[in-house]
Write a protein that holds these residues in place. Structure first.
Motif, PDB file in Angstrom:
ATOM      1  N   ARG A 143     -31.373   0.806  -4.568  1.00 29.61           N
ATOM      2  CA  ARG A 143     -31.874   1.899  -3.730  1.00 29.61           C
ATOM      3  C   ARG A 143     -30.689   2.648  -3.108  1.00 29.61           C
ATOM      4  O   ARG A 143     -30.347   2.455  -1.933  1.00 29.61           O
ATOM      5  CB  ARG A 143     -32.817   1.350  -2.656  1.00 29.61           C
ATOM      6  CG  ARG A 143     -34.104   0.768  -3.218  1.00 29.61           C
ATOM      7  CD  ARG A 143     -35.069   0.338  -2.121  1.00 29.61           C
ATOM      8  NE  ARG A 143     -34.532  -0.791  -1.366  1.00 29.61           N
ATOM      9  CZ  ARG A 143     -34.683  -2.063  -1.715  1.00 29.61           C
ATOM     10  NH1 ARG A 143     -35.351  -2.364  -2.818  1.00 29.61           N
ATOM     11  NH2 ARG A 143     -34.167  -3.032  -0.977  1.00 29.61           N
ATOM     12  N   THR A 266     -32.625   8.682  -4.110  1.00 31.81           N
ATOM     13  CA  THR A 266     -31.992   7.538  -3.444  1.00 31.81           C
ATOM     14  C   THR A 266     -32.270   6.227  -4.164  1.00 31.81           C
ATOM     15  O   THR A 266     -32.377   5.176  -3.534  1.00 31.81           O
ATOM     16  CB  THR A 266     -32.474   7.432  -1.982  1.00 31.81           C
ATOM     17  OG1 THR A 266     -33.910   7.354  -1.961  1.00 31.81           O
ATOM     18  CG2 THR A 266     -32.018   8.622  -1.161  1.00 31.81           C
ATOM     19  N   SER A 267     -32.364   6.255  -5.475  1.00 30.24           N
ATOM     20  CA  SER A 267     -32.524   5.009  -6.231  1.00 30.24           C
ATOM     21  C   SER A 267     -32.032   5.212  -7.657  1.00 30.24           C
ATOM     22  O   SER A 267     -32.060   6.328  -8.190  1.00 30.24           O
ATOM     23  CB  SER A 267     -33.984   4.538  -6.236  1.00 30.24           C
ATOM     24  OG  SER A 267     -34.833   5.495  -6.855  1.00 30.24           O
ATOM     25  N   GLU A 305     -26.932  -0.410  -0.861  1.00 28.93           N
ATOM     26  CA  GLU A 305     -28.226  -0.122  -0.246  1.00 28.93           C
ATOM     27  C   GLU A 305     -28.102   0.044   1.264  1.00 28.93           C
ATOM     28  O   GLU A 305     -28.764   0.914   1.857  1.00 28.93           O
ATOM     29  CB  GLU A 305     -29.225  -1.229  -0.591  1.00 28.93           C
ATOM     30  CG  GLU A 305     -29.625  -1.223  -2.063  1.00 28.93           C
ATOM     31  CD  GLU A 305     -30.813  -2.109  -2.371  1.00 28.93           C
ATOM     32  OE1 GLU A 305     -31.476  -1.883  -3.408  1.00 28.93           O
ATOM     33  OE2 GLU A 305     -31.093  -3.038  -1.577  1.00 28.93           O
TER      34      GLU A 305
END
Length: 348
Positions: A143, A266-267, A305
């Motif tokens: 993530r 965002t991943s 992350e």
């Protein structure tokens, strides 16, 4: 909103991930479904049934057709609507098709218009399907923004701290770093002379019949190529034997394989692995390296992350850039230039 290069090849999945069932995967904020025809051909379509909008990935494969799991609408590998039980489908729109190529143990997808797909742009994998090389790898879902992973791989200074028990050592941050740009390729390299091999490389020396306690010359050469691939040449040679150019009998070296496929802003899907030329036929060694490398990358996963969460929580905070960040900064510059050349996204 993050912009992604569309007219490029990304790894969608490994070849063995794609079996007899549809595989759903979001890539560059686009929902896709992958499946194999009866002949084993890999196909990719938009994961959207034109009948009632259900995900086609929840269906099944019948021969060459993908069957929607909601009402049984059938589509071909080209996205043409084939049939719907007891209903007319002549006015149904096609499902968007994506260009797909299977090569080097990976299934590659082109997120842009399929007719613009250019197989000449696929990266050359010297280690694939070559008995002189051994390869093992895996997949992580992380993530974070895909550019954070590029930053991470183009500046290996973090190994001293994040991977202190495996590949890190103080000499990494002490050695000078040189960054260069050749067209759209960014290269960052670091060479360390007459150092102690860290634990991972001690194991590699031992496996290649060399003294794990010997002093070594070590190198790290990171190569970024668009859209988000990083290949890292790494290795150690007995000190004073020529370093990177040492005879094969005096060194152990490999290529760290990093294919970063954006999922959302965002991943990412992170396909990692290591290709090596020492004892390539040893399945036991391949598994040992794969397991060790997986633990190393898991340490990166936690850091990235948490970094992403900080950046989301404090978007107004400026970030500082120093010399060791040059590889990531130049890679981002290449991406910005290519995005500007592509222009705004068009409906495909």
């Amino acid at each position: 909103m993050t912009a992604f290069l569309r007219n490029q090849w990304y790894v969608a999945c490994t070849a063995d991930e794609l079996g007899d069932k549809p595989l759903a995967r979001r890539i560059c904020n686009q929902k896709l479904v992958f499946y194999r025809t009866a002949a084993g051909q890999a196909c990719a379509l938009e994961d959207f049934c034109p009948h009632r909008g259900a995900p086609l990935s929840l269906g099944q494969v019948e021969g060459d057709l993908l069957v929607c799991g909601y009402h049984g609408l059938r589509v071909t590998c080209n996205g043409d609507v084939h049939s719907l039980p007891n209903q007319r489908v002549d006015r149904f729109p096609c499902v968007r098709r994506y260009a797909v190529v299977e090569r080097g143990g990976f299934v590659w997808v082109w997120p842009g218009p399929a007719e613009q797909a250019d197989e000449a742009l696929l990266p050359h994998l010297a280690w694939a399907d070559n008995p002189d090389w051994g390869y093992g790898g895996g997949l992580y879902h992380i993530r974070c923004d895909y550019r954070l992973m590029i930053d991470n791989l183009m500046d290996l200074t973090h190994e001293t701290y994040v991977h202190a028990d495996s590949i890190g050592q103080l000499e990494i941050e002490e050695a000078p770093v040189h960054t260069s740009v050749r067209g759209n390729e960014v290269i960052t390299e670091r060479h360390m002379a007459d150092v102690t091999a860290p634990p991972f490389w001690q194991m590699a020396l031992r496996e290649n019949g060399l003294d794990p306690e010997a002093r070594v010359d070590r190198w790290q050469i990171c190569r970024f190529t668009p859209p988000s691939h990083v290949m890292i040449e790494v290795g150690v040679a007995l000190a004073g034997r020529g370093g990177y150019d040492a005879d094969h009998a005096d060194k152990v070296s490999s290529i760290v394989v990093d294919f970063i496929t954006p999922e959302t802003d965002t991943s990412i899907w992170y396909f990692w692995g290591m290709a090596r030329t020492f004892r390539p036929a040893s399945a036991e060694l391949t598994e040992k390296i794969r397991e060790g490398q997986g633990k190393i990358f898991a340490e990166d996963l936690e850091m990235l992350e948490q970094q992403q969460q900080n950046l989301l929580e404090f978007p107004e905070r400026p970030l500082m850039t120093v010399k060791i960040d040059a590889g990531g900064a130049q890679s981002r510059r290449v991406l910005q230039n290519l995005l500007a050349q592509e222009g705004p996204a068009l409906e495909c």
